[in-house]
Design a protein around this motif. Sequence first.
Motif, short mmCIF file in Angstrom:
data_model
loop_
_atom_site.label_atom_id
_atom_site.label_comp_id
_atom_site.label_asym_id
_atom_site.label_seq_id
_atom_site.Cartn_x
_atom_site.Cartn_y
_atom_site.Cartn_z
N GLU A 86 0.83 -1.21 0.00
CA GLU A 86 0.00 0.00 0.00
C GLU A 86 0.87 1.26 0.00
O GLU A 86 0.57 2.23 -0.70
N LEU A 87 1.95 1.23 0.77
CA LEU A 87 2.87 2.37 0.75
C LEU A 87 3.49 2.54 -0.64
O LEU A 87 3.62 3.67 -1.14
N ARG A 89 2.11 1.67 -3.43
CA ARG A 89 1.05 2.19 -4.30
C ARG A 89 0.92 3.70 -4.17
O ARG A 89 0.68 4.41 -5.14
N ARG A 90 1.12 4.20 -2.97
CA ARG A 90 0.96 5.63 -2.71
C ARG A 90 2.18 6.45 -3.11
O ARG A 90 2.11 7.68 -3.16
N GLU A 91 3.28 5.79 -3.37
CA GLU A 91 4.51 6.52 -3.68
C GLU A 91 4.31 7.40 -4.91
O GLU A 91 3.76 6.98 -5.92
N ILE A 93 2.38 9.93 -5.08
CA ILE A 93 1.07 10.58 -5.04
C ILE A 93 1.09 11.57 -3.88
O ILE A 93 1.50 11.23 -2.78
N GLY A 95 0.03 13.49 -0.72
CA GLY A 95 -0.80 13.07 0.40
C GLY A 95 -2.19 13.67 0.33
O GLY A 95 -3.18 13.02 0.67
N GLU A 98 -4.05 11.74 -2.41
CA GLU A 98 -4.37 10.38 -1.97
C GLU A 98 -5.54 10.39 -1.01
O GLU A 98 -6.46 9.60 -1.13
N LYS A 99 -5.55 11.33 -0.06
CA LYS A 99 -6.64 11.41 0.90
C LYS A 99 -7.95 11.76 0.19
O LYS A 99 -8.99 11.18 0.50
N SER A 101 -8.79 10.99 -2.84
CA SER A 101 -9.27 9.83 -3.58
C SER A 101 -9.93 8.82 -2.64
O SER A 101 -10.92 8.21 -2.99
N ARG A 102 -9.39 8.67 -1.42
CA ARG A 102 -10.01 7.77 -0.44
C ARG A 102 -11.38 8.30 -0.03
O ARG A 102 -12.33 7.54 0.11
#
Length: 112
Positions: A86-87, A89-91, A93, A95, A98-99, A101-102
């Motif tokens: 998961e980390l 995947r977020r690389e 992007i 923060g 990413e937040k 999109s969640r």
Amino acid sequence: METLARLEKVILERRNCDPETSYVALLKRDGRPRMARKLGEEAVEAVVAGLSGSDEELVGEAADVLFHLMVLLADREIALDDVLAELDRREGISGIEEKASRESQEETSNAD
């Protein structure tokens, strides 16, 4: 990461040991709510150390947070590799991105 992989292995091995001799087994015996509380307590202690403690205090509290998080992950049968993926995947992007999109995914699932 070798250290965390070794720690994960030890945690998995000790879950079924005698709670009188293994802290991991004691936490497992006491259940997930205790594991979660311990993680929360350690996180608060890390925050306090981050704001007003020494570097050594913060390092110690950070180690406690990682340990208790890994105990909780093991109890949920979530592998450390899943968290690392998961980390990964977020690389790259932001923060903030990413937040957002969640949050939009949560809104979509709540609308269903």
